[in-house]
Design an enzyme around this catalytic site. Structure first.
Site: not given
Ligand SMILES: *Cc1c(COP(=O)(O)O)cnc(C)c1O
Length: 393
Positions: A326, A73, A238, A180
């Site tokens: 989510c 994210s 860090t 993904q």
């Molecule tokens: C899981 C996911 C995210 C977010 O990744 P995090 O490390 O959980 O913040 C963003 N984009 C896609 C397509 C995801 O599947």
């Protein structure tokens, strides 16, 4: 309870034993701050640089173009906000799609409030964007195209190389959320003309809470967090040394046995779908049949509430997902399923099964047996289904 059968690899994965083994020293012996110049600081700095090399060799870029972040994210936020703020003088138009992860969609909403103009491309019934639509919507003030590599709910793989070609011709920056895809699909940022790419370790058997972003050398992308000058002044704070070491090892492992793992996993996925379609009536498989992640299966079960199905499977030790993790807990139908044209009533009965390298045929048989029994039981409690059967008969 029976042992856990895990079919939710798009939500997260277990850390691989080999990955964990490489991480452990950085929680204990090797605790130096990578910014410190004495020996134990230099050791952790070296470990980070080794991880950076491993990531860059997988996507074919220079190690200097990889920056570690706190998660996928954060990488998405940095890509979109960083490029938007740094290129405001060139324009305020950004193109993305309706099926992006919330990390992209909600970042776009924030940018809209700040005066940016966002176009959300439609997708077809398989979840693919239309290249002509993309070409037609590009304007003189378009500064960024952000299209996900593969979708987290239906697994559809977008035509990234074609998008990259158009972006390059029009001199527009191209970001892809590959969270993904990476670890499942071969990615070459040179060949595909990708300028920015997001990833997250916990989706490919690495630890949670660490991500990375590729930012092509020479492109303008502002930092979004103030503080120290870590990560060449792109990401203050860090470094999560153990996490970064884990990310590096995990990505290396994923590509070591890529084809072998993918074949095994997609065969298992096809077997699962065949068994479901053979044994359960009134189902619909979503996503593109070929251009799809190997482990992804997204099936709508008519006359069923996905959440009830999920909870019943959980009682038998089976982990699956309804839409994306989510959005679980909310009862709104998934924005992705609505975008591919599913009506609310069908979208709400959808189950996402995402297979991983530890799944076996026996696991899948157990899942299918349970699905057959639970779907039958739930349908027999559904007045909609009973009416449908009565009118049909
Ligand atoms: C899981 C996911 C995210 C977010 O990744 P995090 O490390 O959980 O913040 C963003 N984009 C896609 C397509 C995801 O599947």
């Amino acid at each position: 309870m029976s042992r856990i059968r895990y079919f939710d690899h798009a939500a997260t994965t277990a850390v691989d034993e080999e990955v964990l083994k490489e991480m452990i020293p950085y929680f204990s012996m090797e605790y130096g701050n990578p910014s410190s110049i004495y020996t134990i600081g230099r050791n952790t700095k070296r470990a980070i640089e080794e991880a950076r090399k491993r990531v860059s060799s997988v996507i074919n870029c220079d190690a200097k173009e990889i920056y570690f972040t706190g998660c996928g994210s954060e990488s998405d936020n940095l890509a979109l906000k960083g490029v938007a703020y740094a290129n405001r003088d060139k324009g305020n138009h950004i193109i993305t799609t309706k099926i992006e992860h919330p990390a992209v969609l909600n970042t776009c909403k924030t940018l809209e409030k700040e005066g940016f103009n966002i176009t959300y491309l439609d997708v077809d019934e398989d979840g693919l964007i239309n290249i002509e639509d993309l070409k037609n919507i590009i304007k003189d003030n378009t500064i960024l195209i952000s299209v996900m590599f593969a979708n987290n709910e239906i697994g559809t793989i977008e035509p990234i190389e074609e998008i990259g070609k158009i972006a390059r011709e029009k001199n527009i920056l191209f970001h892809t959320d590959s969270v993904q895809a990476i670890g499942n699909v071969k990615i070459d940022v040179q060949k595909m003309n990708i300028d920015l790419l997001s990833m997250s370790a916990h989706k490919f058997y690495g630890p949670k809470g660490v991500g990375a972003i590729y930012i092509r050398n020479g492109i303008k992308c502002n930092k979004i967090q103030d503080g120290g000058h870590q990560e060449k002044d792109k990401r203050a704070g860090t470094e999560n040394v153990a996490g970064i070491v884990g990310l590096g090892k995990a990505i290396q492992l994923s590509y070591k046995n890529l084809e072998e793992n993918n074949n095994k996993i997609s065969n298992l996925r096809d077997y699962y779908e065949m068994q479901v379609e053979k044994n359960i009536p009134y189902v619909k498989v979503n996503g593109h049949r070929d251009k799809r992640l190997p482990g992804n299966s997204n099936i709508s079960f008519k006359f069923i509430d996905g959440e009830s199905l999920l909870l019943n499977l959980d009682m038998n030790g089976i982990c699956v997902s309804t839409g994306s993790a989510c959005s679980s807990g909310s009862t709104d139908p998934s924005h992705v399923l609505l975008a591919i044209g599913l009506p609310d009533s069908i979208a709400k009965g959808t189950l996402r099964v995402t297979l991983g390298k530890e799944n076996t045929k026996e696991d899948v048989d157990y899942l299918v047996d349970n699905l057959i029994a639970i779907v039958k039981r739930l349908r027999n409690m559904s007045s909609e289904y009973l009416n449908f059967i009565k009118n049909k008969g």
